[in-house]
Design a protein around this motif. Structure first.
Motif, PDB file in Angstrom:
ATOM      1  N   LEU A 189      15.679   5.006   8.881  1.00  0.00           N
ATOM      2  CA  LEU A 189      15.847   6.109   7.934  1.00  0.00           C
ATOM      3  C   LEU A 189      16.278   5.605   6.557  1.00  0.00           C
ATOM      4  CD1 LEU A 189      17.575   8.754  10.228  1.00  0.00           C
ATOM      5  CD2 LEU A 189      15.210   8.758   9.416  1.00  0.00           C
ATOM      6  N   THR A 190      17.023   4.505   6.526  1.00  0.00           N
ATOM      7  CA  THR A 190      17.435   3.947   5.232  1.00  0.00           C
ATOM      8  C   THR A 190      16.318   3.141   4.580  1.00  0.00           C
ATOM      9  OG1 THR A 190      18.348   1.899   6.183  1.00  0.00           O
ATOM     10  CG2 THR A 190      19.828   3.810   6.021  1.00  0.00           C
ATOM     11  N   ARG A 191      15.230   2.912   5.319  1.00  0.00           N
ATOM     12  CA  ARG A 191      14.124   2.104   4.799  1.00  0.00           C
ATOM     13  C   ARG A 191      12.834   2.917   4.697  1.00  0.00           C
ATOM     14  NH1 ARG A 191      15.286  -3.499   8.231  1.00  0.00           N
ATOM     15  NH2 ARG A 191      17.304  -3.953   7.231  1.00  0.00           N
ATOM     16  N   ILE A 192      12.967   4.194   4.466  1.00  0.00           N
ATOM     17  CA  ILE A 192      11.788   5.019   4.206  1.00  0.00           C
ATOM     18  C   ILE A 192      11.389   4.842   2.744  1.00  0.00           C
ATOM     19  CG2 ILE A 192      10.945   7.394   3.984  1.00  0.00           C
ATOM     20  CD1 ILE A 192      12.560   8.106   6.430  1.00  0.00           C
ATOM     21  N   ARG A 193      10.128   4.510   2.549  1.00  0.00           N
ATOM     22  CA  ARG A 193       9.620   4.323   1.188  1.00  0.00           C
ATOM     23  C   ARG A 193       8.331   5.108   1.013  1.00  0.00           C
ATOM     24  NH1 ARG A 193       8.404  -1.449   0.173  1.00  0.00           N
ATOM     25  NH2 ARG A 193       8.233  -1.611   2.433  1.00  0.00           N
ATOM     26  N   ILE A 194       8.087   5.505  -0.211  1.00  0.00           N
ATOM     27  CA  ILE A 194       6.862   6.237  -0.555  1.00  0.00           C
ATOM     28  C   ILE A 194       6.075   5.370  -1.515  1.00  0.00           C
ATOM     29  CG2 ILE A 194       5.912   8.365  -1.511  1.00  0.00           C
ATOM     30  CD1 ILE A 194       8.727   9.614  -0.913  1.00  0.00           C
ATOM     31  N   THR A 195       4.874   5.007  -1.134  1.00  0.00           N
ATOM     32  CA  THR A 195       4.035   4.181  -1.985  1.00  0.00           C
ATOM     33  C   THR A 195       2.947   5.039  -2.610  1.00  0.00           C
ATOM     34  OG1 THR A 195       2.447   2.358  -2.012  1.00  0.00           O
ATOM     35  CG2 THR A 195       2.664   3.562   0.047  1.00  0.00           C
ATOM     36  N   PRO A 196       2.523   4.721  -3.836  1.00  0.00           N
ATOM     37  CA  PRO A 196       1.405   5.460  -4.430  1.00  0.00           C
ATOM     38  C   PRO A 196       0.101   5.305  -3.658  1.00  0.00           C
ATOM     39  CG  PRO A 196       2.627   4.260  -6.106  1.00  0.00           C
ATOM     40  CD  PRO A 196       3.132   3.797  -4.791  1.00  0.00           C
ATOM     41  N   GLY A 197       0.113   4.539  -2.567  1.00  0.00           N
ATOM     42  CA  GLY A 197      -1.112   4.403  -1.805  1.00  0.00           C
ATOM     43  C   GLY A 197      -2.070   3.404  -2.408  1.00  0.00           C
ATOM     44  N   LEU A 198      -1.521   2.494  -3.218  1.00  0.00           N
ATOM     45  CA  LEU A 198      -2.396   1.586  -3.948  1.00  0.00           C
ATOM     46  C   LEU A 198      -2.635   0.275  -3.225  1.00  0.00           C
ATOM     47  CD1 LEU A 198      -1.205   2.218  -7.590  1.00  0.00           C
ATOM     48  CD2 LEU A 198      -3.069   3.261  -6.308  1.00  0.00           C
ATOM     49  N   SER A 199      -2.404   0.239  -1.911  1.00  0.00           N
ATOM     50  CA  SER A 199      -2.838  -0.940  -1.167  1.00  0.00           C
ATOM     51  C   SER A 199      -4.356  -0.971  -1.228  1.00  0.00           C
ATOM     52  CB  SER A 199      -2.390  -0.849   0.297  1.00  0.00           C
ATOM     53  OG  SER A 199      -3.130  -1.762   1.089  1.00  0.00           O
ATOM     54  N   PRO A 200      -4.942  -1.863  -2.012  1.00  0.00           N
ATOM     55  CA  PRO A 200      -6.402  -1.843  -2.157  1.00  0.00           C
ATOM     56  C   PRO A 200      -7.132  -2.009  -0.835  1.00  0.00           C
ATOM     57  CG  PRO A 200      -5.392  -3.246  -3.827  1.00  0.00           C
ATOM     58  CD  PRO A 200      -4.318  -2.906  -2.846  1.00  0.00           C
ATOM     59  N   LEU A 201      -6.585  -2.848   0.058  1.00  0.00           N
ATOM     60  CA  LEU A 201      -7.284  -3.092   1.312  1.00  0.00           C
ATOM     61  C   LEU A 201      -7.213  -1.881   2.233  1.00  0.00           C
ATOM     62  CD1 LEU A 201      -8.939  -4.945   3.007  1.00  0.00           C
ATOM     63  CD2 LEU A 201      -6.847  -6.058   3.803  1.00  0.00           C
ATOM     64  N   ALA A 202      -6.033  -1.253   2.351  1.00  0.00           N
ATOM     65  CA  ALA A 202      -5.922  -0.064   3.202  1.00  0.00           C
ATOM     66  C   ALA A 202      -6.850   1.038   2.708  1.00  0.00           C
ATOM     67  CB  ALA A 202      -4.477   0.426   3.241  1.00  0.00           C
ATOM     68  N   GLN A 203      -6.882   1.260   1.393  1.00  0.00           N
ATOM     69  CA  GLN A 203      -7.766   2.290   0.858  1.00  0.00           C
ATOM     70  C   GLN A 203      -9.235   1.917   1.074  1.00  0.00           C
ATOM     71  OE1 GLN A 203      -6.637   5.111   0.015  1.00  0.00           O
ATOM     72  NE2 GLN A 203      -4.481   4.722  -0.415  1.00  0.00           N
ATOM     73  N   THR A 204      -9.541   0.613   1.019  1.00  0.00           N
ATOM     74  CA  THR A 204     -10.910   0.159   1.259  1.00  0.00           C
ATOM     75  C   THR A 204     -11.334   0.429   2.691  1.00  0.00           C
ATOM     76  OG1 THR A 204     -10.746  -1.566  -0.431  1.00  0.00           O
ATOM     77  CG2 THR A 204     -12.420  -1.869   1.265  1.00  0.00           C
ATOM     78  N   VAL A 205     -10.474   0.095   3.639  1.00  0.00           N
ATOM     79  CA  VAL A 205     -10.797   0.309   5.056  1.00  0.00           C
ATOM     80  C   VAL A 205     -10.909   1.794   5.369  1.00  0.00           C
ATOM     81  CG1 VAL A 205      -9.919   0.004   7.402  1.00  0.00           C
ATOM     82  CG2 VAL A 205      -9.803  -1.889   5.771  1.00  0.00           C
ATOM     83  N   LEU A 206      -9.972   2.593   4.864  1.00  0.00           N
ATOM     84  CA  LEU A 206     -10.051   4.037   5.082  1.00  0.00           C
ATOM     85  C   LEU A 206     -11.290   4.620   4.403  1.00  0.00           C
ATOM     86  CD1 LEU A 206      -6.288   4.934   4.575  1.00  0.00           C
ATOM     87  CD2 LEU A 206      -7.539   4.922   6.741  1.00  0.00           C
ATOM     88  N   GLY A 207     -11.650   4.070   3.233  1.00  0.00           N
ATOM     89  CA  GLY A 207     -12.856   4.515   2.547  1.00  0.00           C
ATOM     90  C   GLY A 207     -14.105   4.213   3.351  1.00  0.00           C
ATOM     91  N   ALA A 208     -14.132   3.046   4.011  1.00  0.00           N
ATOM     92  CA  ALA A 208     -15.291   2.702   4.836  1.00  0.00           C
ATOM     93  C   ALA A 208     -15.430   3.669   5.996  1.00  0.00           C
ATOM     94  CB  ALA A 208     -15.152   1.270   5.352  1.00  0.00           C
ATOM     95  N   GLN A 209     -14.308   4.062   6.599  1.00  0.00           N
ATOM     96  CA  GLN A 209     -14.395   5.025   7.700  1.00  0.00           C
ATOM     97  C   GLN A 209     -14.813   6.397   7.186  1.00  0.00           C
ATOM     98  OE1 GLN A 209     -10.836   5.827  10.178  1.00  0.00           O
ATOM     99  NE2 GLN A 209     -12.192   5.392  11.902  1.00  0.00           N
ATOM    100  N   ALA A 210     -14.325   6.763   5.990  1.00  0.00           N
ATOM    101  CA  ALA A 210     -14.739   8.039   5.402  1.00  0.00           C
ATOM    102  C   ALA A 210     -16.218   8.037   5.067  1.00  0.00           C
ATOM    103  CB  ALA A 210     -13.912   8.330   4.148  1.00  0.00           C
TER     104      ALA A 210
END
Length: 319
Positions: free
Chosen positions: A11-32
């Motif tokens: 709970l003390t290590r919850i972080r919010i990222t803008p989602g700018l992991s290029p690779l994660a967005q790339t992989v999710l984009g391929a599935q989309a």
């Protein structure tokens, strides 16, 4: 149903990222790309991307069919952010882990012949996959990356404000209808089933335009990542902001939206202008109903109004 068990350290290590992991967005984009439904990126994005795919980038589509669990080694967590470090992490994945995750996704008999070679640790197959990841990002996301970054920064800021206003429980309970928080368990309706005890690894929250429901990435030693749909798909707003307000004031909207709140001095430093100039731009945007400004001691803090957030995410321009 997947249940993530969070202890105090998590709970003390919850972080919010803008989602700018290029690779994660790339992989999710391929599935989309292989899926159906609304276009995540205008264009039309799917037909434009399919027409530009290279041979190696088509290999990625074999790994991410809709309705399947995406192997976690494709979306590694890296201490040094960026596309190339992420690709290096994929390339260095032990063959045993690749084999286990492919079997978990596809069973003992993968549907395409090159996957057993990847599972067997064949170096040339891995190099071709890494080249395919790089090519897919270039043909599918590179042209839209700036606007996508703006949108996801605004989404991350929205979640951060929810946590600041309503606490951790309020944030976790409002992520998505398919996500439920009953301390200490975060229940998520997803392709995975079972219980995962994070044990202090922490939790990373990431918005994406490429998912229509929550997704969970839990492989490796990094924090578990919960991917949630952005509140609206990418639109052309990021490209039209400078046309409506001018380049500098468009930058003010984006900077404040990304951070949630900025002082006049910070705005001036980020924009490379004087404090007086930054104040003038903020005053104009406040007059348009897009910013609020609050003096606290010797500093003035600026935040987007609900109208400003809608405009940044692709809503209607103020009249």
């Amino acid at each position: 149903m997947l249940r993530l068990w969070l202890d105090y350290e998590d709970l003390t290590r919850i972080r919010i990222t803008p989602g700018l992991s290029p690779l994660a967005q790339t992989v999710l984009g391929a599935q989309a790309l292989r899926g159906v439904g609304p276009e995540p990126i205008p264009g039309p994005w799917r037909s434009r991307t399919r027409a530009r795919l290279t041979g190696p980038s088509r290999l990625l589509l074999d790994l991410v069919p809709p309705g399947r669990w995406v192997p976690d080694f494709l979306t590694p967590y890296t201490l040094v952010p960026g596309f190339e470090p992420e690709l290096d992490a994929v390339a260095s994945t032990p063959a045993r882990r690749i084999r286990e995750e492919l079997e978990r996704s596809y069973g003992p008999r993968p549907p395409v012949p090159w996957l057993p070679r990847l599972a067997g640790g064949d170096g040339e197959t891995m190099r071709t996959l890494v080249r395919g990841l790089r090519d897919f990002h270039r043909v599918a996301l590179e042209d839209s990356w700036s606007g996508l970054s703006d949108l996801l920064c605004a989404e991350a800021a929205r979640h951060a404000r929810t946590m600041a206003r309503d606490g951790i429980g309020g944030l976790l309970g409002s992520l998505h209808p398919a996500v439920r928080w009953t301390s200490p368990v975060l229940e998520i309706e997803t392709l995975r089933d079972g219980d995962v005890r994070l044990g202090g690894r922490g939790l990373l929250l990431m918005p994406s335009v490429f998912v229509t429901g929550p997704r969970v990435l839990v492989g490796g030693d990094g924090p578990a990542t919960v991917v949630v749909p952005s509140s609206r798909p990418l639109s052309g707003t990021g490209d039209t902001l400078p046309q409506v307000f001018g380049r500098t004031r468009a930058a003010v909207i984006r900077l404040v939206g990304a951070d949630g709140e900025l002082t006049t001095g910070t705005l001036a430093a980020r924009l490379g202008v004087s404090a007086a100039s930054a104040s003038q731009h903020a005053t104009a945007l406040r007059g348009a109903g897009l910013l609020t400004s609050e003096r606290r001691g010797k500093t003035v803090h600026h935040a987007l109004t609900p109208l400003g957030e809608r405009f940044l995410r692709g809503g209607e321009a103020p009249e």
